[in-house]
Design a protein around this motif. Structure first.
Motif, PDB file in Angstrom:
ATOM      1  N   VAL A 116      -6.503   6.600   7.390  1.00 51.52           N
ATOM      2  CA  VAL A 116      -6.135   5.612   6.392  1.00 51.52           C
ATOM      3  C   VAL A 116      -7.162   5.647   5.275  1.00 51.52           C
ATOM      4  O   VAL A 116      -8.353   5.861   5.514  1.00 51.52           O
ATOM      5  N   ALA A 117      -6.701   5.488   4.046  1.00 54.37           N
ATOM      6  CA  ALA A 117      -7.592   5.441   2.888  1.00 54.37           C
ATOM      7  C   ALA A 117      -7.263   4.227   2.048  1.00 54.37           C
ATOM      8  O   ALA A 117      -6.122   3.726   2.058  1.00 54.37           O
ATOM      9  N   ALA A 118      -8.251   3.743   1.306  1.00 58.15           N
ATOM     10  CA  ALA A 118      -8.102   2.592   0.414  1.00 58.15           C
ATOM     11  C   ALA A 118      -7.543   1.380   1.149  1.00 58.15           C
ATOM     12  O   ALA A 118      -6.717   0.638   0.628  1.00 58.15           O
ATOM     13  N   SER A 119      -8.024   1.174   2.377  1.00 59.14           N
ATOM     14  CA  SER A 119      -7.639  -0.006   3.155  1.00 59.14           C
ATOM     15  C   SER A 119      -8.374  -1.224   2.604  1.00 59.14           C
ATOM     16  O   SER A 119      -9.591  -1.203   2.439  1.00 59.14           O
ATOM     17  N   ARG A 120      -7.633  -2.304   2.351  1.00 61.96           N
ATOM     18  CA  ARG A 120      -8.223  -3.506   1.766  1.00 61.96           C
ATOM     19  C   ARG A 120      -8.044  -4.749   2.631  1.00 61.96           C
ATOM     20  O   ARG A 120      -8.599  -5.798   2.316  1.00 61.96           O
ATOM     21  N   HIS A 121      -7.277  -4.649   3.697  1.00 60.33           N
ATOM     22  CA  HIS A 121      -6.901  -5.849   4.450  1.00 60.33           C
ATOM     23  C   HIS A 121      -7.336  -5.838   5.912  1.00 60.33           C
ATOM     24  O   HIS A 121      -7.469  -6.904   6.512  1.00 60.33           O
ATOM     25  N   ALA A 122      -7.536  -4.667   6.511  1.00 58.11           N
ATOM     26  CA  ALA A 122      -7.855  -4.586   7.934  1.00 58.11           C
ATOM     27  C   ALA A 122      -9.336  -4.842   8.171  1.00 58.11           C
ATOM     28  O   ALA A 122     -10.187  -4.199   7.557  1.00 58.11           O
ATOM     29  N   LYS A 123      -9.641  -5.770   9.069  1.00 56.48           N
ATOM     30  CA  LYS A 123     -11.037  -6.024   9.419  1.00 56.48           C
ATOM     31  C   LYS A 123     -11.678  -4.760   9.984  1.00 56.48           C
ATOM     32  O   LYS A 123     -12.846  -4.463   9.696  1.00 56.48           O
ATOM     33  N   ASN A 124     -10.927  -4.024  10.786  1.00 58.74           N
ATOM     34  CA  ASN A 124     -11.431  -2.793  11.405  1.00 58.74           C
ATOM     35  C   ASN A 124     -10.487  -1.630  11.095  1.00 58.74           C
ATOM     36  O   ASN A 124      -9.543  -1.365  11.829  1.00 58.74           O
ATOM     37  N   PRO A 125     -10.756  -0.916  10.020  1.00 57.64           N
ATOM     38  CA  PRO A 125      -9.880   0.194   9.628  1.00 57.64           C
ATOM     39  C   PRO A 125      -9.727   1.278  10.689  1.00 57.64           C
ATOM     40  O   PRO A 125      -8.709   1.976  10.713  1.00 57.64           O
ATOM     41  N   VAL A 126     -10.708   1.431  11.584  1.00 59.40           N
ATOM     42  CA  VAL A 126     -10.594   2.458  12.612  1.00 59.40           C
ATOM     43  C   VAL A 126      -9.375   2.216  13.485  1.00 59.40           C
ATOM     44  O   VAL A 126      -8.700   3.176  13.911  1.00 59.40           O
ATOM     45  N   PHE A 127      -9.033   0.951  13.737  1.00 57.36           N
ATOM     46  CA  PHE A 127      -7.867   0.663  14.562  1.00 57.36           C
ATOM     47  C   PHE A 127      -6.564   0.923  13.807  1.00 57.36           C
ATOM     48  O   PHE A 127      -5.550   1.289  14.404  1.00 57.36           O
ATOM     49  N   VAL A 128      -6.590   0.737  12.501  1.00 54.12           N
ATOM     50  CA  VAL A 128      -5.407   1.057  11.701  1.00 54.12           C
ATOM     51  C   VAL A 128      -5.176   2.566  11.707  1.00 54.12           C
ATOM     52  O   VAL A 128      -4.027   3.031  11.829  1.00 54.12           O
ATOM     53  N   ALA A 129      -6.237   3.339  11.584  1.00 57.75           N
ATOM     54  CA  ALA A 129      -6.109   4.794  11.668  1.00 57.75           C
ATOM     55  C   ALA A 129      -5.499   5.198  13.004  1.00 57.75           C
ATOM     56  O   ALA A 129      -4.624   6.075  13.070  1.00 57.75           O
ATOM     57  N   ARG A 130      -5.928   4.539  14.069  1.00 60.57           N
ATOM     58  CA  ARG A 130      -5.369   4.852  15.393  1.00 60.57           C
ATOM     59  C   ARG A 130      -3.897   4.473  15.467  1.00 60.57           C
ATOM     60  O   ARG A 130      -3.097   5.195  16.080  1.00 60.57           O
ATOM     61  N   SER A 131      -3.517   3.369  14.843  1.00 61.11           N
ATOM     62  CA  SER A 131      -2.109   2.980  14.841  1.00 61.11           C
ATOM     63  C   SER A 131      -1.249   3.947  14.049  1.00 61.11           C
ATOM     64  O   SER A 131      -0.090   4.187  14.390  1.00 61.11           O
TER      65      SER A 131
END
Length: 316
Positions: A116-131
């Protein structure tokens, strides 16, 4: 510019730690290459070490109970994203506009990956990348909206959560400089679990005063993040554009695969050929298929943690 920051600008010969397999599993993390930024120089060495230790223990606990390498690196990076001293999540570097755009990636040794790039809302972007990896047919998403992040069950946060006073002062100082200054930083982890699977996770706030929409090496699979069973897992930090041009994380794995090099030799050759020779600086943590850990950098220092025969080692 502080003395530490001046030193980051000039790459030097590679400093390398080569640790043989220890426990049937292995973990190494980094909290960025270079030194303390001017605005955090008042923080004690112990404060940085505490942050590294908390993150290391989180990942090690997963591996110790038989968990996967992917779970371990995500647990490790989560703690680094939550800590205000490191450039990821809370306490991330600010863009030219004074807010944050966060990048992250995960990859396991089977070849699965998400970024994921330019994430502005996720507290933990690493979990968004995993999703992205586990819940979509995609590999790379840019600027996921708050609804999507929350829909995957991840905690969201406003910009005021990510922005810290030292980073506001850092941006103001950088805006007043007439010449470029080193301004990168990243966190990441690699692991090998008891089943022999490897994984890598990396997360960053990018470069202070970066242009809106700039993306560095962190979420680019093969550049800042890579993992492949039977070869290695690598997580990088440093001059992102150079890591992309040199496809640094993958280059290390390719040297092992096609040239039969050991991990330490592959890491040293890649750093010399793709970074030092091109006047770029940074570092990385890596683990091979047997659980050997190599931590290396050509910057004066790098925040990192790993275990050797004497116990937990922390570099600050």
């Amino acid at each position: 510019m502080s003395v530490n920051e001046e030193a980051i600008a000039a790459p030097r010969s590679t400093t390398l730690r080569d640790v043989p397999p220890q426990n049937g599993f292995a973990l190494a993390l980094h909290g960025g290459a270079g030194g303390h930024i001017e605005e955090l120089r008042h923080e004690s060495k112990a404060a940085f070490e505490d942050g590294l230790a908390i993150a290391y223990r989180a990942g090690r606990a997963v591996l110790e109970r038989g968990g996967t390498a992917l779970d371990a690196v995500c647990a490790t990076v989560e703690q680094l994203e939550n800590h205000h001293l490191f450039n990821a999540g809370h306490g991330a570097a600010l863009t030219v506009r004074g807010d944050v755009e966060l990048d992250a990636a995960v990859m396991d040794g089977t070849g699965r990956a998400g970024a994921v790039a330019a994430s502005r809302h996720a507290k933990n972007p690493v979990f968004v990348a995993r999703s992205v990896m586990e819940s979509t047919p995609h590999l790379f998403l840019v600027a996921p909206d708050e609804e999507l992040v929350a829909g995957w069950g991840h905690e969201t946060a406003g910009q005021d959560y990510f922005i810290t006073e030292p980073r506001v002062r850092q941006l103001a100082r950088m805006q007043g400089l007439l010449t470029p200054a080193p301004r990168h930083g990243t966190v990441g982890a690699v692991a090998r679990d008891k089943h022999g699977t490897v994984a890598s996770a990396t997360s960053t706030g990018g470069m202070v005063k970066q242009e809106m929409g700039r993306v560095g090496d962190t979420p680019v699979i093969g550049a800042g993040t890579y993992a492949r069973n039977g070869l290695a897992a690598v997580s990088c930090t440093g001059d992102g554009e150079a890591f992309i041009r040199g496809v640094v994380a993958y280059d290390i794995a390719a040297r092992i695969r096609y040239l039969g090099m050991g991990l330490a030799d592959a890491v040293e050759a890649t750093i010399e050929n793709e970074l030092t020779s091109k006047n770029a600086s940074g570092g990385l943590v890596s683990v091979d298929a047997d659980g050997r850990v190599v931590v290396a950098h050509n910057s004066p220092t790098m925040f990192a943690a790993f275990e050797d025969a004497s116990g937990l080692v922390m570099l600050t």
